[in-house]
Enzyme design. Structure first.
Site, PDB file in Angstrom:
ATOM      1  N   HIS C  57       0.825  -1.217   0.000  1.00 57.28           N
ATOM      2  CA  HIS C  57       0.000   0.000   0.000  1.00 57.28           C
ATOM      3  C   HIS C  57       0.855   1.261   0.000  1.00 57.28           C
ATOM      4  O   HIS C  57       0.366   2.344   0.286  1.00 57.28           O
ATOM      5  CB  HIS C  57      -0.892   0.031   1.239  1.00 57.28           C
ATOM      6  CG  HIS C  57      -1.705  -1.187   1.437  1.00 57.28           C
ATOM      7  ND1 HIS C  57      -2.559  -1.653   0.474  1.00 57.28           N
ATOM      8  CD2 HIS C  57      -1.794  -2.068   2.469  1.00 57.28           C
ATOM      9  CE1 HIS C  57      -3.156  -2.755   0.912  1.00 57.28           C
ATOM     10  NE2 HIS C  57      -2.695  -3.027   2.110  1.00 57.28           N
ATOM     11  N   HIS C 219      -6.758  -4.480  -1.295  1.00 59.00           N
ATOM     12  CA  HIS C 219      -5.964  -5.701  -1.321  1.00 59.00           C
ATOM     13  C   HIS C 219      -6.238  -6.528  -2.554  1.00 59.00           C
ATOM     14  O   HIS C 219      -6.046  -7.730  -2.550  1.00 59.00           O
ATOM     15  CB  HIS C 219      -6.277  -6.568  -0.089  1.00 59.00           C
ATOM     16  CG  HIS C 219      -6.059  -5.862   1.198  1.00 59.00           C
ATOM     17  ND1 HIS C 219      -7.024  -5.129   1.809  1.00 59.00           N
ATOM     18  CD2 HIS C 219      -4.948  -5.758   1.964  1.00 59.00           C
ATOM     19  CE1 HIS C 219      -6.537  -4.608   2.922  1.00 59.00           C
ATOM     20  NE2 HIS C 219      -5.295  -4.965   3.047  1.00 59.00           N
TER      21      HIS C 219
END
Ligand SMILES: Nc1ncnc2c1ncn2[C@@H]1O[C@H](COP(=O)(O)OP(=O)(O)O)[C@@H](O)[C@H]1O
Ligand SMILES: Nc1ncnc2c1ncn2[C@@H]1O[C@H](COP(=O)(O)OP(=O)(O)O)[C@@H](O)[C@H]1O
Ligand SMILES: [Mg+2]
Ligand SMILES: [Mg+2]
Ligand SMILES: [Mg+2]
Ligand SMILES: [Mg+2]
Lengths: 215, 355, 355, 215
Positions: C57, C219
């Site tokens: 991320h 995700h």
């Protein structure tokens, strides 16, 4: 036979149309050895030229060419925008306030334009650029006119020479412009600017031939 | 083609409108002709620094407009040089009287447009100078090509020139310093994937699943060569070696001299990197490569430089000069001295660079 | 799979090594267990703010470590929550005695790990509090799901909490403020393309040439629904409407209370956005979408907010919370008051956020 | 028949091996309704468990389970890491310093582990999680043992019930964990955590059966 303002306007309209038709083709050629924008850019530029001219029909040729040159310079972007822009600006200085061109005038106008391209871009024949079209094509035009052929016929020879010049760029190794970065990898591809230049000269021959037919 | 745009004809304008809305305190944006200037331009007494180039390289150049960096930026169509009318309008708007430095990446289109713009600006009475950025070592010579392309070095040149202008350097001084930064910069890039221009709607080049392109420019042009994919360390080594092993590079640079009102030609030579050199290192994403991957590159770059006794004294890791959504990276190293370093460290407040 | 990594087993460590080399003055990095802390941690008398989450991320969370934001960050494996031992070691290292605030994105794995870590830290004598970020309006209810996911709101919460901690707020105050920012944040995201985790080596999901995924998490999970591709304005409208039309959202939040030494449960309600609200707007790239495209999104977002009489008083446009190289974007809006705004504007010096 | 430390070690080695074999399969299941990391993560975790145990063979079962639980918690990450970690930590408290388990002990150990999973994760049967395996599987084990069947046979029944529990997650709508975000879209997919739980119980039955054969 004289080339009138109307014929020049027709020529530029044909150029705009044919470049628009060949937009993807030219961009693909540019994708192979350049940056994939040639077709899109000059189609946009000549489109703008034609719009401008439509708004102000019948100008003296110097003004007409100057308008075309300025429009190309401010709408195309990229190497070809500056080079074609310069072509017409230089052509304009020779055309001056004429409203029609005889064979010798036409040759002088085109040669001035070509010299403008060479002066700005400093490319030579063999560098794999639009110069590989303009130089042999105008040499053919000059020879034909000097041999006393009618304009329409001479322009046909000019367009044929342009086509040969265009094809001749295929085996060349680029020395100018973006394609030169590729070195050996530029070999085997037809130069996009040479291709658009051929289309421009082809359109000129066609425009004059049509005019001739009507007469 | 999957892009966050509305239409091929409007997206550049809409991106500019978005920027204008996002940075009202920082930027002022003209749409016709297209250019971006500092909200407070012209800054009295300060030399104005202007650059420009095709769109698709964001944040370059518009993202670098603001105090401490550019006064103005002219975006062209995608991968297409901007036009002289843009540069003229932009230059006139930012010129406070102290003059305008035009930073030009070395591409035929950009050079021809900026040359015309320089003449036009000079004609309007603006003192104008030009500096050429030509740092891409993937292009080997300048005798048989259009010369080295301007790539990542542009970011460094713009930062230093902006810092010097902010500090009160006059036009000749800013130009001299900027040209010095430029010839002390070397870059090389590679692509993992192609980019897709909105107008074309399909990838500019086709790369196999296991192929990558070495020595690319920033316009989706094919690169120097195509090789099978390898790992980050090998790629970093390959690019870094090309940069560090690059010999002296000599070229003739045309620049506009407002004192003589004409172009002058100078032969400029970039000296090879040497042990003991101090450098700024830029590890740059081509657009689609996320920042995390760049750290792996930086790790190896730092290791190689340490082994060669080249000191990375500053670094920048991120997406600064891109080719749309292309995946890949480039490395730029700029040899610095204390003067250059001072202006690198000087405050900057732009959308993309701020400290 | 085309990525700038050396091997699936080493790349996270190597990215951390690269970060450590790139920011020696700013960060100190432990590789075993993995965590990133401010170079000057612990800062005497200051509450420490710690977050963490799966890798992939970036820049979240490690890129937000530094003065004015996080004291520590714990990266897990790709898209996998970090483990309690990391959080424990990190928390102990940054705790100056003033206590540790753990900022937790609401995913089962993260929650379970941070809960365990909170208990361990408390057991070691560290005052510890927790705050939950659960801002993703793509998840509709909390009664029949694990509750809303924590997404872009985390960036805002971390900035404000960091600012307040820097300003001398005590642990209870920082926690209270952070939780307030969290419940006033709402986000929604979409994907143009899938991402590819290094371990899997192929795209997490398959999207057709003309399909996009709406309501994704961070995700590579499949989203709320799949729709045919449309233009940037339509997508921006879709996401913004979901955020602005989202009604009151009530959930039970567990947080650790060091005064009682145990977990307390609180029912918290997010009030819907209303005309007159002032917001911070984050337009975020999922990783592979270049910044230029985000401006088109910002343009439409600004237009919609203006029409609804919601004032965007600050904005952030760029890649701040990503899913590897995924193309797509998310929008986060956080309702602010003067106190929140003051800490948003407070200086910050981290790899990814600096002013 | 007693379950010795050696059998438990064999079990965990089998678990590590079978999870490694099924790594991609489990990750694919997780890609469909989660985040594509389940297989990779637990394979890594149980691999670490086995390495740790190899370094310290023959510990009392409480210490062995505690080591396994701590290792899983610090190496797996994600929901399943915390849940399986908790499973073994809770199992450890029941196993204490025993070095062998009789049938009743084994049941108590496994039930304590399962209760640990439920306590942490607060999932119920029907939520489409690993609980949908553990609850019916241990109910089947308890019933078989209460019916006086030998451990090996009872564990076989336990594994069968686990398999059914796993398959039963397919039509369920997820209410816990990452899959719950999908709502209706979670229907039709087998839960990855339920699948790994089945493999763990299957490995237990196999380990004990093998042991039994040798005897
Ligand atoms: N120095 C030069 N002299 C003459 N023609 C040139 C020169 N450089 C480039 N060209 C022509 O320009 C063409 C490329 O035009 P275009 O793609 O529009 O510009 P750019 O390369 O800036 O993208 C080339 O194919 C070539 O014919
Ligand atoms: N609250 C819960 N209770 C029990 N099991 C759960 C819970 N949440 C998730 N799980 C299990 O965890 C599995 C996912 O594990 P994993 O993929 O390793 O974690 P993550 O979802 O954090 O990536 C799910 O398939 C489910 O069986
Ligand atoms: Mg081109
Ligand atoms: Mg171009
Ligand atoms: Mg996970
Ligand atoms: Mg998972």
């Amino acid at each position: 036979m004289m080339i009138t303002t109307a014929t020049i306007e027709t020529w530029l309209q044909r150029v705009a149309a044919v470049l628009d038709e060949n937009k993807s083709y030219l961009t693909e050629l540019d994708a192979a050895i350049g940056d994939a924008d040639h077709g899109v850019n000059i189609a946009r530029g000549f489109g703008a030229v034609v719009q401008k001219l439509a708004a102000q029909p019948g100008q003296p040729l110097g003004a007409l060419f100057k308008s075309a040159g300025m429009t190309l310079m401010s709408t195309v972007g990229g190497a070809s925008g500056m080079l074609y822009g310069n072509f017409f600006l230089k052509a304009a200085t020779v055309a001056g306030d004429r409203t029609a061109l005889d064979a010798a005038d036409l040759l002088a106008v085109l040669e001035a334009g070509r010299d403008g391209v060479i002066q700005r871009g400093r490319a030579e024949v063999g560098d794999k650029t639009m110069v590989d079209v303009w130089t042999p094509a105008l040499a053919a035009l000059r020879a034909a006119l000097e041999a006393g052929l009618p304009i329409a016929v001479a322009l046909e020879k000019c367009a044929s020479a342009a086509e040969e010049g265009m094809a001749a760029t295929i085996p060349m190794l680029a020395r100018k412009g973006r394609a030169s970065y590729l070195g050996e990898r530029s070999i085997g591809h037809q130069d996009p600017g040479a291709t658009s230049s051929y289309l421009i000269l082809r359109a000129l021959a066609d425009a004059v031939a049509d005019e001739h037919k009507d007469v | 083609m999957k892009k966050l745009i509305n239409s091929v004809d409007t997206f550049i304008i809409e991106q500019l409108e978005g920027m204008a809305l996002a940075y009202p305190d920082l930027l002022r944006i003209s749409l016709e002709p297209k250019y971006i200037v500092r909200a407070d331009a012209p800054v009295a007494g300060k030399v104005a620094v202007v650059s420009g180039g095709g769109s698709g390289h964001e944040p370059l150049h518009g993202g670098f407009v603001g105090p401490g960096m550019l006064d103005g930026a002219c975006p062209g169509e995608v991968f297409t040089s901007p036009t002289p009318d843009q540069m003229l309008a932009c230059g006139l708007e930012v010129n406070s009287g102290a003059g305008v430095l035009l930073i030009i990446k070395n591409y035929t289109g950009d050079v021809l447009s900026f040359e015309t713009a320089a003449e036009l600006l000079y004609g309007e009475g603006a003192p104008v100078r030009t500096v050429l950025v030509d740092d891409d070592v993937a292009v080997k010579n300048s005798l048989y090509t259009a010369g080295r392309r301007g790539v990542g070095g542009a970011v460094i040149v713009e930062k230093i020139a902006g810092g010097a202008a902010e500090a009160g350097y006059d036009l000749a001084q800013v130009a001299e310093l900027a040209q010095r930064v430029s010839i002390n910069s070397r870059s090389m890039g590679m692509a993992l994937t192609s980019c897709t221009t909105p107008a074309a709607g399909k990838p500019t080049f086709e790369l196999g699943e296991n192929e990558i392109e070495i020595g690319i420019g920033i316009h989706g042009e094919p690169g120097q060569r195509r090789i099978p994919i390898t790992d980050a360390d090998a790629l970093t080594t390959l690019l870094t070696d090309e940069i560090l092993n690059d010999g002296a590079y000599t070229r003739t640079v045309r620049s506009f001299d407002p004192d003589v009102g004409d172009w002058i030609e100078q032969s400029l030579t970039s000296a090879p990197f040497q042990p003991g050199d101090r450098v700024i290192a830029l590890v740059n994403s081509m657009g689609g490569t996320p920042v995390a991957e760049l750290y792996t590159v930086y790790r190896k770059l730092a290791e190689i430089c340490r082994a060669r006794n080249i000191a990375i004294v500053r670094n920048l890791v991120g997406a600064y000069i891109t080719s749309l959504e292309m995946q890949g990276f480039s490395i730029t190293l700029t040899r610095v001295d204390d003067e250059i370093l001072r202006f690198w460290d000087a405050p900057v407040h732009t959308p993309a660079l701020r400290w």
